[in-house]
Design a protein around this motif. Structure first.
Motif, PDB file in Angstrom:
ATOM      1  N   GLN A 159      -0.943  -1.358   7.516  1.00 13.96           N
ATOM      2  CA  GLN A 159       0.413  -1.749   7.887  1.00 13.96           C
ATOM      3  C   GLN A 159       1.133  -2.276   6.645  1.00 13.96           C
ATOM      4  O   GLN A 159       0.508  -2.768   5.709  1.00 13.96           O
ATOM      5  CB  GLN A 159       0.374  -2.809   8.990  1.00 13.96           C
ATOM      6  N   GLN A 160       2.460  -2.208   6.673  1.00 13.54           N
ATOM      7  CA  GLN A 160       3.266  -2.484   5.484  1.00 13.54           C
ATOM      8  C   GLN A 160       2.938  -3.838   4.845  1.00 13.54           C
ATOM      9  O   GLN A 160       2.831  -3.958   3.628  1.00 13.54           O
ATOM     10  CB  GLN A 160       4.752  -2.429   5.854  1.00 13.54           C
ATOM     11  N   GLU A 161       2.757  -4.867   5.684  1.00 14.14           N
ATOM     12  CA  GLU A 161       2.524  -6.208   5.160  1.00 14.14           C
ATOM     13  C   GLU A 161       1.223  -6.279   4.356  1.00 14.14           C
ATOM     14  O   GLU A 161       1.177  -6.855   3.271  1.00 14.14           O
ATOM     15  CB  GLU A 161       2.491  -7.208   6.312  1.00 14.14           C
ATOM     16  N   LEU A 162       0.151  -5.675   4.892  1.00 17.31           N
ATOM     17  CA  LEU A 162      -1.128  -5.695   4.190  1.00 17.31           C
ATOM     18  C   LEU A 162      -1.125  -4.753   2.992  1.00 17.31           C
ATOM     19  O   LEU A 162      -1.784  -5.019   1.985  1.00 17.31           O
ATOM     20  CB  LEU A 162      -2.268  -5.326   5.138  1.00 17.31           C
ATOM     21  N   ARG A 163      -0.378  -3.669   3.093  1.00 14.59           N
ATOM     22  CA  ARG A 163      -0.289  -2.741   1.958  1.00 14.59           C
ATOM     23  C   ARG A 163       0.392  -3.432   0.781  1.00 14.59           C
ATOM     24  O   ARG A 163      -0.026  -3.292  -0.368  1.00 14.59           O
ATOM     25  CB  ARG A 163       0.490  -1.486   2.355  1.00 14.59           C
ATOM     26  N   GLU A 164       1.434  -4.198   1.053  1.00 17.03           N
ATOM     27  CA  GLU A 164       2.113  -4.959   0.006  1.00 17.03           C
ATOM     28  C   GLU A 164       1.170  -5.990  -0.599  1.00 17.03           C
ATOM     29  O   GLU A 164       1.122  -6.174  -1.827  1.00 17.03           O
ATOM     30  CB  GLU A 164       3.345  -5.646   0.591  1.00 17.03           C
ATOM     31  N   THR A 165       0.374  -6.651   0.252  1.00 15.80           N
ATOM     32  CA  THR A 165      -0.613  -7.619  -0.229  1.00 15.80           C
ATOM     33  C   THR A 165      -1.624  -6.943  -1.140  1.00 15.80           C
ATOM     34  O   THR A 165      -2.003  -7.491  -2.180  1.00 15.80           O
ATOM     35  CB  THR A 165      -1.339  -8.260   0.972  1.00 15.80           C
ATOM     36  N   GLN A 166      -2.061  -5.728  -0.773  1.00 16.64           N
ATOM     37  CA  GLN A 166      -3.025  -5.005  -1.599  1.00 16.64           C
ATOM     38  C   GLN A 166      -2.418  -4.624  -2.946  1.00 16.64           C
ATOM     39  O   GLN A 166      -3.098  -4.692  -3.983  1.00 16.64           O
ATOM     40  CB  GLN A 166      -3.511  -3.744  -0.878  1.00 16.64           C
ATOM     41  N   ILE A 167      -1.154  -4.259  -2.957  1.00 11.48           N
ATOM     42  CA  ILE A 167      -0.484  -3.919  -4.224  1.00 11.48           C
ATOM     43  C   ILE A 167      -0.436  -5.140  -5.140  1.00 11.48           C
ATOM     44  O   ILE A 167      -0.749  -5.052  -6.334  1.00 11.48           O
ATOM     45  CB  ILE A 167       0.938  -3.376  -3.957  1.00 11.48           C
ATOM     46  N   TRP A 168      -0.060  -6.277  -4.591  1.00  9.45           N
ATOM     47  CA  TRP A 168      -0.013  -7.497  -5.402  1.00  9.45           C
ATOM     48  C   TRP A 168      -1.400  -7.821  -5.962  1.00  9.45           C
ATOM     49  O   TRP A 168      -1.527  -8.154  -7.145  1.00  9.45           O
ATOM     50  CB  TRP A 168       0.480  -8.683  -4.567  1.00  9.45           C
ATOM     51  N   PHE A 169      -2.418  -7.708  -5.119  1.00  4.90           N
ATOM     52  CA  PHE A 169      -3.783  -8.010  -5.555  1.00  4.90           C
ATOM     53  C   PHE A 169      -4.226  -7.043  -6.652  1.00  4.90           C
ATOM     54  O   PHE A 169      -4.822  -7.458  -7.655  1.00  4.90           O
ATOM     55  CB  PHE A 169      -4.742  -7.934  -4.365  1.00  4.90           C
ATOM     56  N   ALA A 170      -3.921  -5.755  -6.471  1.00  5.91           N
ATOM     57  CA  ALA A 170      -4.290  -4.753  -7.477  1.00  5.91           C
ATOM     58  C   ALA A 170      -3.606  -5.050  -8.808  1.00  5.91           C
ATOM     59  O   ALA A 170      -4.216  -4.918  -9.880  1.00  5.91           O
ATOM     60  CB  ALA A 170      -3.926  -3.357  -6.985  1.00  5.91           C
ATOM     61  N   LEU A 171      -2.346  -5.459  -8.767  1.00  8.17           N
ATOM     62  CA  LEU A 171      -1.617  -5.768 -10.000  1.00  8.17           C
ATOM     63  C   LEU A 171      -2.249  -6.947 -10.740  1.00  8.17           C
ATOM     64  O   LEU A 171      -2.268  -6.973 -11.979  1.00  8.17           O
ATOM     65  CB  LEU A 171      -0.149  -6.071  -9.686  1.00  8.17           C
ATOM     66  N   LEU A 172      -2.767  -7.925 -10.011  1.00 10.17           N
ATOM     67  CA  LEU A 172      -3.424  -9.061 -10.658  1.00 10.17           C
ATOM     68  C   LEU A 172      -4.572  -8.587 -11.539  1.00 10.17           C
ATOM     69  O   LEU A 172      -4.803  -9.136 -12.623  1.00 10.17           O
ATOM     70  CB  LEU A 172      -3.956 -10.043  -9.606  1.00 10.17           C
ATOM     71  N   PHE A 173      -5.292  -7.560 -11.085  1.00 12.88           N
ATOM     72  CA  PHE A 173      -6.411  -7.010 -11.862  1.00 12.88           C
ATOM     73  C   PHE A 173      -5.912  -6.088 -12.963  1.00 12.88           C
ATOM     74  O   PHE A 173      -6.341  -6.186 -14.125  1.00 12.88           O
ATOM     75  CB  PHE A 173      -7.357  -6.248 -10.931  1.00 12.88           C
ATOM     76  N   LEU A 174      -4.999  -5.182 -12.620  1.00 11.35           N
ATOM     77  CA  LEU A 174      -4.535  -4.176 -13.580  1.00 11.35           C
ATOM     78  C   LEU A 174      -3.762  -4.788 -14.743  1.00 11.35           C
ATOM     79  O   LEU A 174      -3.750  -4.233 -15.847  1.00 11.35           O
ATOM     80  CB  LEU A 174      -3.658  -3.144 -12.869  1.00 11.35           C
ATOM     81  N   LEU A 175      -3.134  -5.925 -14.510  1.00  8.67           N
ATOM     82  CA  LEU A 175      -2.385  -6.602 -15.576  1.00  8.67           C
ATOM     83  C   LEU A 175      -3.263  -7.646 -16.258  1.00  8.67           C
ATOM     84  O   LEU A 175      -2.865  -8.765 -16.510  1.00  8.67           O
ATOM     85  CB  LEU A 175      -1.105  -7.226 -15.008  1.00  8.67           C
ATOM     86  N   ARG A 176      -4.512  -7.263 -16.495  1.00 10.02           N
ATOM     87  CA  ARG A 176      -5.458  -8.028 -17.307  1.00 10.02           C
ATOM     88  C   ARG A 176      -5.795  -9.378 -16.693  1.00 10.02           C
ATOM     89  O   ARG A 176      -5.862 -10.404 -17.365  1.00 10.02           O
ATOM     90  CB  ARG A 176      -4.899  -8.205 -18.712  1.00 10.02           C
ATOM     91  N   GLY A 177      -6.009  -9.378 -15.369  1.00  9.26           N
ATOM     92  CA  GLY A 177      -6.408 -10.620 -14.711  1.00  9.26           C
ATOM     93  C   GLY A 177      -5.301 -11.652 -14.676  1.00  9.26           C
ATOM     94  O   GLY A 177      -5.563 -12.854 -14.759  1.00  9.26           O
ATOM     95  N   MET A 178      -4.063 -11.206 -14.513  1.00 13.71           N
ATOM     96  CA  MET A 178      -2.927 -12.133 -14.508  1.00 13.71           C
ATOM     97  C   MET A 178      -3.015 -13.097 -13.318  1.00 13.71           C
ATOM     98  O   MET A 178      -3.324 -12.683 -12.209  1.00 13.71           O
ATOM     99  CB  MET A 178      -1.612 -11.343 -14.436  1.00 13.71           C
ATOM    100  N   PRO A 179      -2.750 -14.390 -13.514  1.00  4.83           N
ATOM    101  CA  PRO A 179      -2.729 -15.335 -12.386  1.00  4.83           C
ATOM    102  C   PRO A 179      -1.568 -15.016 -11.445  1.00  4.83           C
ATOM    103  O   PRO A 179      -0.511 -14.548 -11.878  1.00  4.83           O
ATOM    104  CB  PRO A 179      -2.522 -16.697 -13.060  1.00  4.83           C
ATOM    105  N   PHE A 180      -1.751 -15.300 -10.162  1.00  4.87           N
ATOM    106  CA  PHE A 180      -0.691 -15.022  -9.192  1.00  4.87           C
ATOM    107  C   PHE A 180       0.562 -15.840  -9.492  1.00  4.87           C
ATOM    108  O   PHE A 180       1.692 -15.368  -9.285  1.00  4.87           O
ATOM    109  CB  PHE A 180      -1.188 -15.317  -7.775  1.00  4.87           C
TER     110      PHE A 180
END
Length: 316
Positions: A133-154
């Motif tokens: 669902q859209q809400e969880l998909r957005e959450t997954q994108i944010w989480f993925a970006l934290l890893f892909l952007l070199r472990g960036m803090p939220f």
């Protein structure tokens, strides 16, 4: 100011005036913990600093925290905040110097809690699921970006500004340390940034995480900090749902991607100094805290091998 309460509140006010709301919050929490302790021992007495900063009181406070079954890191945090208040009071001439005052209480950081995901689980977390669902998909994108952007803090991801992203590079100052960090954005990360970009012209933010037109407050203000804390709590709540939806074996939190990036880098033989610089840590010691659970796991496996080897030899 000879009582701990007044002195601590003055420190809190100073920190809030400097827009260090997170640190101020920890001081408040430590003060409340000490006030609870003091009320059980001296219900009618004011918390005079000359009675606080003696070895017997410090050690008794630690025992009180242990009796309350607090986690070791929480106990350590309160004692470290009390130590910081002692150092401030000492510098201001409000307390007497006591050698080794905190030497016999725990002020370390427990490092045996493993927060990193196994590579297979992290791989599933990076594969954005169209069926969510859209809400969880957005959450997954944010989480993925934290890893892909070199472990960036939220805290840093949420506060990225549109002007921070130029020519395929994100350049920003870390909220926690103030260090300048630059990250080359991969094609995969660029696509995810596009998907959750904040296109509203009146929003300063790069991503659609923090902007709320009805309650916008300038970066660094008390209201902005409180709004971020609400967003963070909601993000962590959704991450638990996401872990279940993806069938992950490990728990997810706003810290997981950062710890996983650091542990994976260490596992692939990246030097600790490079990992430290990549994460924007203030020192290598902070990085070593991230990596300690992984090192302990290796040592435990080695121990099992040694035991098995000795047992095999006894049957020869």
């Amino acid at each position: 100011m000879k009582d701990l309460t007044s002195f601590t509140l003055s420190v809190v006010q100073e920190l809030e005036d400097r827009e260090r709301f997170g640190t101020a919050h920890v001081y408040r929490s430590a003060l409340r913990a000490f006030q609870r302790y003091w009320k059980t021992r001296h219900p009618q007495e004011e918390i005079r600093m000359k009675k606080v900063f003696v070895a017997a009181t410090i050690q008794e406070f630690e025992r009180h925290l242990q009796e309350r079954m607090l986690k070791l890191n929480t106990l350590s945090t309160y004692l470290r905040m009390l130590r910081a208040l002692y150092n401030r009071a000492l510098a201001a001439g409000m307390a007497n110097y006591v050698p080794g005052l905190f030497a016999r209480v725990y002020t370390g950081t427990r490092t045996d809690v493993k927060r990193a995901l196994p590579p297979a689980d992290m791989g599933r977390a990076l594969a954005i699921s169209p069926s969510l669902q859209q809400e969880l998909r957005e959450t997954q994108i944010w989480f993925a970006l934290l890893f892909l952007l070199r472990g960036m803090p939220f805290a840093d991801l949420a506060r990225l500004r549109k002007c921070d992203f130029r020519n395929g590079v994100i350049s920003y100052r870390r909220q926690k340390t103030g260090r300048q960090v630059s990250v080359q954005v991969t094609a995969e990360a660029a696509e995810l940034l596009r998907q959750c970009a904040d296109h509203r012209t009146n929003s300063p933010y790069l991503l659609n995480i923090l902007w709320d037109e009805s309650r916008y407050s300038p970066l660094g203000s008390r209201n902005e900090y409180q709004h971020y804390q609400r967003v963070l709590r909601n993000f962590n709540r959704k991450l638990k749902l996401l872990a279940s939806a993806l069938g992950l074996s490990g728990k997810l939190s706003s810290y997981t991607a950062r710890h996983t990036w650091a542990t994976t880098a260490f596992h692939t033989k990246v030097a600790v100094g490079i990992i430290s610089n990549a994460l924007g840590h203030s020192s290598v010691k902070v990085t070593e805290t991230y990596l300690k659970p992984f090192e302990n796991e290796v040592l435990d496996k080695t121990n099992k091998k040694i035991i098995a080897y000795v047992k095999r030899c006894t049957t020869c």
